[in-house]
Design a protein around this motif. Structure first.
Motif, PDB file in Angstrom:
ATOM      1  N   MET A   1       0.811  -1.211   0.000  1.00  0.00           N
ATOM      2  CA  MET A   1       0.000   0.000   0.000  1.00  0.00           C
ATOM      3  C   MET A   1       0.848   1.265   0.000  1.00  0.00           C
ATOM      4  SD  MET A   1      -3.053  -1.070   2.637  1.00  0.00           S
ATOM      5  CE  MET A   1      -3.874   0.510   2.505  1.00  0.00           C
ATOM      6  N   GLY A   2       2.171   1.133  -0.121  1.00  0.00           N
ATOM      7  CA  GLY A   2       3.008   2.315  -0.177  1.00  0.00           C
ATOM      8  C   GLY A   2       3.434   2.827   1.181  1.00  0.00           C
ATOM      9  N   GLU A   3       3.916   4.061   1.209  1.00  0.00           N
ATOM     10  CA  GLU A   3       4.409   4.660   2.446  1.00  0.00           C
ATOM     11  C   GLU A   3       3.256   5.047   3.373  1.00  0.00           C
ATOM     12  OE1 GLU A   3       6.876   7.948   1.457  1.00  0.00           O
ATOM     13  OE2 GLU A   3       8.389   6.727   0.445  1.00  0.00           O
ATOM     14  N   ILE A   4       3.596   5.240   4.636  1.00  0.00           N
ATOM     15  CA  ILE A   4       2.595   5.658   5.610  1.00  0.00           C
ATOM     16  C   ILE A   4       2.170   7.098   5.320  1.00  0.00           C
ATOM     17  CG2 ILE A   4       2.307   6.305   8.036  1.00  0.00           C
ATOM     18  CD1 ILE A   4       3.843   3.768   8.743  1.00  0.00           C
ATOM     19  N   GLU A   5       0.877   7.303   5.207  1.00  0.00           N
ATOM     20  CA  GLU A   5       0.325   8.621   4.899  1.00  0.00           C
ATOM     21  C   GLU A   5      -0.147   9.362   6.153  1.00  0.00           C
ATOM     22  OE1 GLU A   5       0.289  10.077   2.054  1.00  0.00           O
ATOM     23  OE2 GLU A   5       0.482   8.543   0.516  1.00  0.00           O
ATOM     24  N   VAL A   6      -0.606   8.605   7.152  1.00  0.00           N
ATOM     25  CA  VAL A   6      -1.169   9.215   8.359  1.00  0.00           C
ATOM     26  C   VAL A   6      -0.540   8.614   9.611  1.00  0.00           C
ATOM     27  CG1 VAL A   6      -3.270   9.606   9.725  1.00  0.00           C
ATOM     28  CG2 VAL A   6      -3.379   9.674   7.218  1.00  0.00           C
ATOM     29  N   SER A   7      -0.118   9.479  10.523  1.00  0.00           N
ATOM     30  CA  SER A   7       0.373   9.051  11.831  1.00  0.00           C
ATOM     31  C   SER A   7      -0.621   9.513  12.895  1.00  0.00           C
ATOM     32  CB  SER A   7       1.752   9.658  12.123  1.00  0.00           C
ATOM     33  OG  SER A   7       2.733   9.148  11.244  1.00  0.00           O
ATOM     34  N   VAL A   8      -1.066   8.588  13.700  1.00  0.00           N
ATOM     35  CA  VAL A   8      -1.978   8.893  14.806  1.00  0.00           C
ATOM     36  C   VAL A   8      -1.170   8.827  16.088  1.00  0.00           C
ATOM     37  CG1 VAL A   8      -4.088   8.204  16.012  1.00  0.00           C
ATOM     38  CG2 VAL A   8      -3.852   7.765  13.543  1.00  0.00           C
ATOM     39  N   TYR A   9      -1.360   9.798  16.978  1.00  0.00           N
ATOM     40  CA  TYR A   9      -0.715   9.642  18.282  1.00  0.00           C
ATOM     41  C   TYR A   9      -1.752   9.630  19.390  1.00  0.00           C
ATOM     42  CZ  TYR A   9      -0.644  14.766  19.312  1.00  0.00           C
ATOM     43  OH  TYR A   9      -0.964  16.081  19.565  1.00  0.00           O
TER      44      TYR A   9
END
Length: 318
Positions: free
Chosen positions: A1-9
């Motif tokens: 699915m490719g690179e990470i687009e969203v980071s949740v903290y």
């Protein structure tokens, strides 16, 4: 699915009763892109850390745990800057505290699509259910905005941190990674919202996609609920707003001054100077209160004996 687009903290501390709901809300997200969830446990004394570890083992591609042996918040450590920011890989960031949760499996996708379609906006938000833990019930759905639109900077400044649910915030990485001076004075969701609105407003989706828990065990709200803490926070907020006015060259001077006057109104209530609070100059702020709260304030101001009698009776019933 490719690179990470969203980071949740997700920041967690003694959230054993709630953290599983938060984690389930994360792993059930259905997206066309990769996302990660960075969960920071600040040396919880309950089973919060073990629950996070359980999900990290089960969903290693999504859940990334950070486990402290000593509480960092009590030592004045900026947890976000020291532990969270270095691990963020997505171009977008979403927030969900350990005592809140998401209830729409397409939340991230909807907000991702919104900002992709609206490059002029840096932030996207939505409605949430406010769950009052002291009464064990949903108190309201907020904010009371029914149309999909762009929220203005003025709305965000005047609405303060409670204007938008923290669990609804979704924004471009630059908002956190390149903070303005007013953000450095007070790094909380209120300043993140202001920064997110400054360039082109906040894109708002009128869908209820999260639960925001209020007065939950160990929450920031409860830890800072005493009068002394509230007054100190009020002073910090004033300093932050004055810096915001300076940094934006007075562009939002009128609304900042109105917000500062409202802060003074609430300070009068905090210190018990009810007579001053209900004076004519504060009428516009009084009108923002519910009729019941207005009546109670007037009774405190002009009929203190009746108020004390009411409080005594109320205390006995408990």
């Amino acid at each position: 699915m490719g690179e990470i687009e969203v980071s949740v903290y997700c920041l967690a501390y003694n959230h054993e009763k709630y953290i599983r709901d938060a984690l389930e809300g994360f792993v059930k997200q259905k997206t066309t892109f990769r996302f990660e969830v960075i969960v920071h446990d600040d040396a919880s004394t309950d089973n919060t850390a073990s629950i996070i570890k359980e999900y990290e083992i089960k969903y290693p591609e999504i859940i990334k745990g950070i486990y402290q042996k000593e509480n960092q918040y009590s030592q004045g450590v900026n947890i976000l800057e020291k532990y969270i920011y270095p691990k963020i890989r997505g171009k977008y960031i979403a927030i969900c505290e350990g005592d809140d949760c998401w209830i729409d499996e397409k939340k991230l996708q909807k907000q991702f699509d919104a900002l992709e379609k609206h490059p002029e906006c840096d932030m996207c938000a939505h409605r949430a259910k406010l769950f009052d833990c002291s009464k064990n019930m949903v108190a309201k759905i907020f904010p009371a905005i029914s149309k999909e639109r762009v929220l203005t900077v003025e709305e965000v400044i005047y609405g303060e941190g409670g204007f938008l649910p923290t669990a609804s915030l979704f924004f471009r990485k630059d908002i956190l990674m390149n903070p303005m001076d007013f953000q450095r004075i007070w790094s909380i969701d209120y300043t993140i919202q202001i920064r997110g609105a400054l360039r082109g407003g906040i894109y708002f989706i009128p869908e209820t996609m999260a639960i925001y828990r209020w007065k939950s065990d160990g929450s920031w709200t409860l830890r800072n609920s005493d009068v002394k803490s509230q007054i100190m926070l009020n002073e910090k907020k004033e300093k932050m707003l004055l810096e915001l006015n300076k940094e934006t060259a007075g562009r939002y001077k009128d609304i900042i001054e109105k917000r500062l006057r409202k802060n003074e109104f609430y300070k009068l209530i905090l210190i018990g100077d009810y007579r001053a609070a209900v004076q004519k100059e504060n009428r516009c702020f009084m009108q923002e209160l519910s009729p019941v709260k207005q009546a109670k304030l007037y009774i405190k101001a002009y009929f203190p004996l009746i108020d004390r009698l009411y409080q005594t009776i109320k205390g006995r019933k408990r």
